[in-house]
Every structure is written in C-alpha cells, then in structure tokens.
Scaffold this active site. Structure first.
Site, PDB file in Angstrom:
ATOM      1  N   THR A  46       0.831  -1.209   0.000  1.00  0.00           N
ATOM      2  CA  THR A  46       0.000   0.000   0.000  1.00  0.00           C
ATOM      3  C   THR A  46       0.861   1.253   0.000  1.00  0.00           C
ATOM      4  OG1 THR A  46      -1.678  -1.196   1.264  1.00  0.00           O
ATOM      5  CG2 THR A  46      -1.830   1.203   1.221  1.00  0.00           C
ATOM      6  N   TYR A 109     -13.082  -4.019  -0.795  1.00  0.00           N
ATOM      7  CA  TYR A 109     -14.287  -3.557  -1.488  1.00  0.00           C
ATOM      8  C   TYR A 109     -15.406  -4.603  -1.529  1.00  0.00           C
ATOM      9  CZ  TYR A 109     -17.280  -1.146  -4.847  1.00  0.00           C
ATOM     10  OH  TYR A 109     -18.335  -0.531  -5.451  1.00  0.00           O
ATOM     11  N   TYR A 135      -2.207 -10.336   5.118  1.00  0.00           N
ATOM     12  CA  TYR A 135      -2.220  -8.920   5.468  1.00  0.00           C
ATOM     13  C   TYR A 135      -3.649  -8.487   5.776  1.00  0.00           C
ATOM     14  CZ  TYR A 135      -1.310  -3.852   4.897  1.00  0.00           C
ATOM     15  OH  TYR A 135      -1.205  -2.493   5.068  1.00  0.00           O
ATOM     16  N   ARG A 140      -8.546  -0.190   5.436  1.00  0.00           N
ATOM     17  CA  ARG A 140      -8.499  -0.007   3.981  1.00  0.00           C
ATOM     18  C   ARG A 140      -9.427  -0.959   3.229  1.00  0.00           C
ATOM     19  NH1 ARG A 140      -4.596   3.232   1.818  1.00  0.00           N
ATOM     20  NH2 ARG A 140      -2.919   3.938   3.188  1.00  0.00           N
ATOM     21  N   LYS A 164       0.570 -10.019   8.746  1.00  0.00           N
ATOM     22  CA  LYS A 164       0.775  -8.611   9.060  1.00  0.00           C
ATOM     23  C   LYS A 164      -0.576  -8.094   9.520  1.00  0.00           C
ATOM     24  CE  LYS A 164       1.841  -4.061   7.155  1.00  0.00           C
ATOM     25  NZ  LYS A 164       2.056  -3.248   5.923  1.00  0.00           N
ATOM     26  N   ILE A 206       6.159  -4.636  10.055  1.00  0.00           N
ATOM     27  CA  ILE A 206       6.391  -4.101   8.710  1.00  0.00           C
ATOM     28  C   ILE A 206       5.998  -2.638   8.798  1.00  0.00           C
ATOM     29  CG2 ILE A 206       5.707  -4.126   6.285  1.00  0.00           C
ATOM     30  CD1 ILE A 206       5.356  -7.150   6.529  1.00  0.00           C
TER      31      ILE A 206
END
Length: 291
Positions: A46, A109, A135, A140, A164, A206
């Site tokens: 990202t 989404y 992840y 997001r 993550k 991270i």
C-alpha cells in the site's frame, strides 16, 4: 521464518515531478535502509502506491531493488487483490526468483464473509510457490479478518507463515499471539502499536516510519524483542509524534514528506493521492530539524 523477525519496511515508490518512477531515488532509499539495520524490504505494498503502479513499472521496480539489494536482505512482494483468480494467475506466471515471500492483502471492497476470506487465501496458498504473509488491514479493506480465520489458515497451510496485522486493535493482537501455532509469526502493521505487541510476543513489524528512521526504529524493535522495555520505550517516545504526523492525512504522502525533507526522495504522489499540506510539511520539517 527467521528472515522475517525484526523490522521490515514497506517501501514507497519515489516519483519524479512528471510522476514517472524515480529509480535513482529508489536506489538511495534501499541503500539507506540496508545500511541502517532494517531486516527485510517489502515491495509494492500500500505504501508503495501499488494501486497506481503499472505491471511494467512493477517489474522494473523489482529488478532495480533486487539488483541494489544484491541478496543482502530478504525481499517480500505485495501480491493481492479482490479478484482471487487474478491473484492466483499472477503468482503462477510472475518471475518471483528474487522474492523470499509474498505479502497478500485481504480482499477489499467486496466485503466477503469469513468463509470467503478463508477460501480466497486457500486458493492463494495452493498456488503460491513462495511463503505467504497474510495482510489484514480493515481500515483499507472495510472488512476485518477475524483471528479465527487467520489461525485457521495458519494451521491448515504450511506455507502461510505469518500475518501482518494492521487492525490497530490490541485485543485482536493478543488473541492472535495467545492462540497462534508455535512457528507462526504475528507481525505488526501498526507503527504506533509495534513495540507494545512485540513485548507481548509478536515477531516484529512491517513499518512505514522505519524507512525514514531505519537505525532508530530497527533498534527499537530489536530492544523490544530482547525484552529491554525501558530502552525500547525511550526510542518509541522519541519517534511517537512523527508516527502520528505521517498518518494524519494519508499514507504515503506523510512519509514521502519526511523522505523529501531528508533528501532521499521527492514528495510526489500519484492521484487520487495529493501531497501533504503545507501545514503538515511544516510540522514534519520541524520534527526532522530537531530530531
């Protein structure tokens, strides 16, 4: 597994004023992080503005980073999306010869159920020639991958080696740390919580801020892994205000403003992102000048 303990950084993609990729700046950024204690590098996440990077640019970015790195640090590549078939196809057809692991974001989404998330990552696990770091970033994707789903994947697929976790949820971190398989890594994706969860038993981070202050942030995490709380918190408090600043508008505009101030990259981003405001740039400049 040991490759991904400590501090990884989610590299930005530097751009020139005309918005083309600035490969000279990318080389500077990679060298700066290698030389200052970072443990591994994450490409095309990202923070690397993966949503606006073309396939051709992605390929060249990987090649430039791999050449600069020259096998000194492990490389993790972001390969994810909300079209499972496309992700599987990329994993089966891309040149991953320079890559040590895949970082695959939870589908965004579409808002799948927990079973949908499991089946998505099951397909990826069965297709991937490289170890997988899950992840979870619900801020997001708009959908949280619950600990039970993460742990189900960890227990069922040997090549799913880590998550993550970036839900900014301490309770969720603790549930993952408490119930994870012994060899499964919990990696913080929240710079502000990284030290807390490392002290609780996570394996590292991270990081976004780490690429601008690699020596200090990697030392902070190392001290946390060693259980040296007081020394680690001393560094955490030193960086705490900057961590807040870089995420106050959007990522990676904030971190690019820092890197610009440090003369490593420009602060250019691609639409729909815009540069950090003058007010934020001023606060960042003051922090760097007094660091």
């Amino acid at each position: 597994m040991q490759k991904f303990i400590g501090t990884g950084v989610a590299l930005v993609t530097p751009f020139k004023e005309d918005k083309s990729v600035d490969f000279d700046a990318l080389v500077r950024l990679v060298k700066f992080n290698i030389e200052n204690g970072i443990n591994y590098l994450v490409i095309n996440g990202t923070t690397g503005e993966s949503a606006t990077i073309t396939k051709e640019e992605k390929k060249e970015i990987i090649e430039v980073i791999a050449k600069t790195n020259n096998k000194r640090l492990p490389l993790v590549l972001g390969v994810g999306g909300n079209n499972t078939a496309d992700v599987v196809n990329e994993l089966q057809t891309a040149d991953l010869s320079h890559i040590d692991a895949i970082l695959s974001v939870s589908p965004y989404y579409s808002k799948p159920t927990q079973e949908g998330l499991y089946q998505h990552f099951k397909a990826i696990a069965q297709a991937s020639p490289k170890p997988i770091i899950l992840y979870n970033v619900p801020g997001r994707t708009s959908k949280n991958m619950e600990p039970a789903t993460t742990l189900r994947l960890a227990n069922n697929f040997e090549n799913v080696i880590a998550v993550k976790e970036a839900g900014n949820n301490v309770q969720q971190y603790l549930e993952l740390i408490k119930n994870k398989p012994a060899d499964f890594l919990i990696i913080s994706g929240d710079d502000d919580l990284a030290l807390n969860v490392v002290l609780a038993g996570a394996s590292g981070v991270i990081s976004v801020i780490g690429q601008a202050f690699p020596k200090e942030f990697s030392s902070l995490i190392k001290l946390g892994l060693e259980g040296k709380n007081k020394e680690a918190y001393r560094l955490h408090y030193k960086l705490m205000d900057m961590i807040g600043l870089i995420f106050s508008e959007n990522n990676p505009s904030g971190i690019k403003a820092v890197l610009n101030k440090l003369n490593i990259t420009s602060d250019e981003v691609r639409l729909p992102l815009v540069k950090a405001t003058d007010e934020l740039q001023g606060k960042i400049a003051d922090f760097v000048d007094n660091f």
